[in-house]
Scaffold this motif. Structure first.
Motif, PDB file in Angstrom:
ATOM      1  N   ASN A 349      -2.793  50.223  49.535  1.00 46.36           N
ATOM      2  CA  ASN A 349      -2.978  49.691  50.660  1.00 46.36           C
ATOM      3  C   ASN A 349      -2.280  48.355  50.834  1.00 46.36           C
ATOM      4  OD1 ASN A 349      -4.115  48.257  52.858  1.00 46.36           O
ATOM      5  ND2 ASN A 349      -6.178  49.413  52.443  1.00 46.36           N
ATOM      6  N   TYR A 350      -1.030  48.480  51.279  1.00 50.55           N
ATOM      7  CA  TYR A 350      -0.022  47.332  51.331  1.00 50.55           C
ATOM      8  C   TYR A 350      -0.647  46.161  51.969  1.00 50.55           C
ATOM      9  CZ  TYR A 350       2.565  51.582  51.507  1.00 50.55           C
ATOM     10  OH  TYR A 350       2.951  52.894  51.265  1.00 50.55           O
ATOM     11  N   GLU A 351      -1.307  46.288  53.088  1.00 52.18           N
ATOM     12  CA  GLU A 351      -1.935  45.039  53.924  1.00 52.18           C
ATOM     13  C   GLU A 351      -2.791  44.647  53.103  1.00 52.18           C
ATOM     14  OE1 GLU A 351      -2.905  46.589  57.888  1.00 52.18           O
ATOM     15  OE2 GLU A 351      -0.711  46.790  58.309  1.00 52.18           O
ATOM     16  N   TRP A 352      -3.867  45.322  52.582  1.00 49.12           N
ATOM     17  CA  TRP A 352      -4.965  44.727  51.738  1.00 49.12           C
ATOM     18  C   TRP A 352      -4.396  43.934  50.632  1.00 49.12           C
ATOM     19  CZ3 TRP A 352      -7.053  44.414  46.948  1.00 49.12           C
ATOM     20  CH2 TRP A 352      -8.425  43.991  46.669  1.00 49.12           C
ATOM     21  N   TRP A 353      -3.498  44.334  49.852  1.00 46.63           N
ATOM     22  CA  TRP A 353      -2.777  43.805  48.887  1.00 46.63           C
ATOM     23  C   TRP A 353      -2.097  42.361  49.352  1.00 46.63           C
ATOM     24  CZ3 TRP A 353      -4.359  43.092  44.234  1.00 46.63           C
ATOM     25  CH2 TRP A 353      -5.016  44.021  43.524  1.00 46.63           C
ATOM     26  N   ALA A 354      -1.370  42.403  50.535  1.00 42.97           N
ATOM     27  CA  ALA A 354      -0.880  41.345  51.074  1.00 42.97           C
ATOM     28  C   ALA A 354      -1.888  40.158  51.251  1.00 42.97           C
ATOM     29  CB  ALA A 354      -0.262  41.506  52.241  1.00 42.97           C
ATOM     30  N   ASP A 355      -3.208  40.476  51.785  1.00 41.92           N
ATOM     31  CA  ASP A 355      -4.274  39.628  51.985  1.00 41.92           C
ATOM     32  C   ASP A 355      -4.784  39.044  50.729  1.00 41.92           C
ATOM     33  OD1 ASP A 355      -3.911  39.888  54.573  1.00 41.92           O
ATOM     34  OD2 ASP A 355      -5.472  41.335  54.961  1.00 41.92           O
ATOM     35  N   TYR A 356      -5.206  39.842  49.576  1.00 41.54           N
ATOM     36  CA  TYR A 356      -5.906  39.482  48.392  1.00 41.54           C
ATOM     37  C   TYR A 356      -4.962  39.441  47.103  1.00 41.54           C
ATOM     38  CZ  TYR A 356     -10.063  40.794  50.987  1.00 41.54           C
ATOM     39  OH  TYR A 356     -11.021  41.129  52.024  1.00 41.54           O
ATOM     40  N   ARG A 357      -3.729  39.441  47.348  1.00 41.13           N
ATOM     41  CA  ARG A 357      -2.772  39.611  45.886  1.00 41.13           C
ATOM     42  C   ARG A 357      -3.028  38.253  45.265  1.00 41.13           C
ATOM     43  NH1 ARG A 357       1.889  42.116  43.950  1.00 41.13           N
ATOM     44  NH2 ARG A 357       1.927  41.352  41.678  1.00 41.13           N
ATOM     45  N   ASP A 358      -2.569  37.166  46.235  1.00 39.38           N
ATOM     46  CA  ASP A 358      -2.801  35.670  45.383  1.00 39.38           C
ATOM     47  C   ASP A 358      -4.060  35.601  44.500  1.00 39.38           C
ATOM     48  OD1 ASP A 358      -0.217  35.180  45.942  1.00 39.38           O
ATOM     49  OD2 ASP A 358      -0.761  33.896  47.815  1.00 39.38           O
ATOM     50  N   ASP A 359      -5.175  35.786  45.185  1.00 37.38           N
ATOM     51  CA  ASP A 359      -6.702  35.438  44.575  1.00 37.38           C
ATOM     52  C   ASP A 359      -6.699  36.458  43.124  1.00 37.38           C
ATOM     53  OD1 ASP A 359      -9.258  34.464  44.465  1.00 37.38           O
ATOM     54  OD2 ASP A 359      -9.817  36.485  45.228  1.00 37.38           O
ATOM     55  N   LEU A 360      -6.422  37.751  43.561  1.00 30.62           N
ATOM     56  CA  LEU A 360      -6.513  38.651  42.565  1.00 30.62           C
ATOM     57  C   LEU A 360      -5.719  38.475  41.257  1.00 30.62           C
ATOM     58  CD1 LEU A 360      -7.932  41.906  44.063  1.00 30.62           C
ATOM     59  CD2 LEU A 360      -9.119  40.502  42.283  1.00 30.62           C
ATOM     60  N   ASP A 361      -4.403  38.050  41.666  1.00 35.13           N
ATOM     61  CA  ASP A 361      -3.627  37.690  40.425  1.00 35.13           C
ATOM     62  C   ASP A 361      -3.894  36.662  39.591  1.00 35.13           C
ATOM     63  OD1 ASP A 361      -1.307  39.321  40.658  1.00 35.13           O
ATOM     64  OD2 ASP A 361      -0.168  37.776  42.247  1.00 35.13           O
TER      65      ASP A 361
END
Length: 370
Positions: A349-361
């Protein structure tokens, strides 16, 4: 940010309309950023070498795509953009576009039409997941395992969930040192239904569940940062099973003849393609646009599939994919989209990861350090 991207797109169209590309007002050198290993080798053979021979331009390869977002942010802040073209996964393209670090493009103005007469936008279709994204390939992150390390009397592993089964399949594992795919697999293999994974992963409880599942194999896992690492670890016999990009495993198995097989179940589908950094000078931008039009046409995307088992992002390229350039083997059965390999697939889910990537990284790196 929107104004910056619009100005860049306008500049690109102006360069085309004014003939800046056609009359040679282009830089004579490009730095192209990609992932290294078998993937960069396929780009070299299909795109870079033919383009350099045709134009005389020098292409400098940089293998920093795994750090693309952080490095482009830093370059932008410093006002010194040293990269000309960057290969990224779809979710990172969305992030870079949203932050104004990648240039918006009009595919029908910038890219070549399909050889079948289709417009670029129709030919790429749903692969155009961002206004800044120029698709190249469909790939998957999946697993390879050493056939000579499967315990006697045990069925070989079939997919992602077997990586969590240390009792049946003892030995070291290799997983990517970032949350994408690992978090989804952890939840899926802990009983969360496929359709609920991202809803669960949005919650603190769901993230805790994923980390708890990953805890069960953490001590037996080697964490990689480059796609070439897992194939090397498998070739050296240092791990029993590891994740990487399916094309890297194809190279290990078909080209190098290593005792390794694929475990396709719950492979993670993804897209990969180019983004053009904002802030390029006119001569550099003109060169990049000329290269991109060439490197993403129907024939070039089909040519890449002669060297690595990634599906071309253009519909018009698919019928041109046939056999490996040197081995002569049919490439279709080695593609992640082949029906025999795609019984259970997980679509990123590309859009989901675009939103949550920094936090989950940040949370993932903190978990690794514990």
């Amino acid at each position: 940010m929107k104004m910056i991207k619009t100005l860049q797109a306008t500049t690109a169209l102006t360069l085309i309309a004014s003939g800046a590309i056609a009359d040679g007002h282009m830089a004579d050198e490009m730095t192209i950023v990609s992932w290294g290993g078998a993937y960069s080798a396929s780009q070299q053979a299909a795109y870079h070498d033919p383009y350099m021979e045709m134009t005389g331009v020098t292409i400098i390869n940089d293998e920093s795509s795994s750090e693309a977002v952080a490095k482009l942010r830093a370059m932008n802040e410093a006002g010194n953009i040293t990269w000309d073209l960057v290969d990224v996964e779809a979710a990172d393209a969305i992030r870079l576009c949203d932050e104004g670090l990648a240039m918006e493009i009009d595919p029908d103005e910038i890219l070549a039409p399909g050889d079948d007469g289709s417009s670029a936008s129709d030919d790429f279709g749903d692969m155009l997941v961002s206004d800044c994204f120029i698709p190249q390939i469909v790939f998957s992150t999946t697993f390879g395992y050493r056939t000579d390390m499967v315990p006697a009397g045990v069925e070989p592993p079939t997919g992602a969930c077997d990586v969590f089964d240390l009792e049946t399949y003892p030995g070291k594992r290799a997983l990517n040192r970032n949350p994408i795919a690992n978090m989804e697999w952890a939840l899926l293999c802990d009983g969360v239904a496929y359709e609920d994974v991202y809803d669960v992963l949005e919650t603190d409880e769901g993230q805790a569940q994923a980390f708890a599942k990953l805890d069960t194999i953490k001590s037996e896992t080697i964490w990689w940062t480059a796609g070439a690492e897992t194939p090397q670890l498998l070739a050296d016999g240092e791990i029993f099973m590891g994740s990487t990009y399916n094309g890297r495993l194809f190279s290990l198995i078909a080209e190098q003849g290593q005792p390794v097989e694929m475990a396709w179940n719950w492979q993670m589908f993804d897209l990969d393609g180019w983004v053009i950094p904002t802030g390029l000078s006119e001569d550099r931008l003109a060169r990049v646009l000329d290269y991109v039009r060439f490197a993403t046409d129907t024939q070039r995307l089909a040519d890449q599939a002669k060297y690595i088992s990634y599906g071309p992002a253009r519909a018009s390229s698919a019928p041109l994919v046939s056999t490996h350039a040197t081995l002569g083997i049919d490439m279709a059965p080695h593609m992640p989209t082949d029906p025999n390999n795609a019984e259970n697939t997980f679509v990123n889910n590309y859009e989901w990861w675009a939103d949550y990537r920094d936090d989950l990284d940040a949370k993932f790196q903190s978990w690794l350090a514990q």
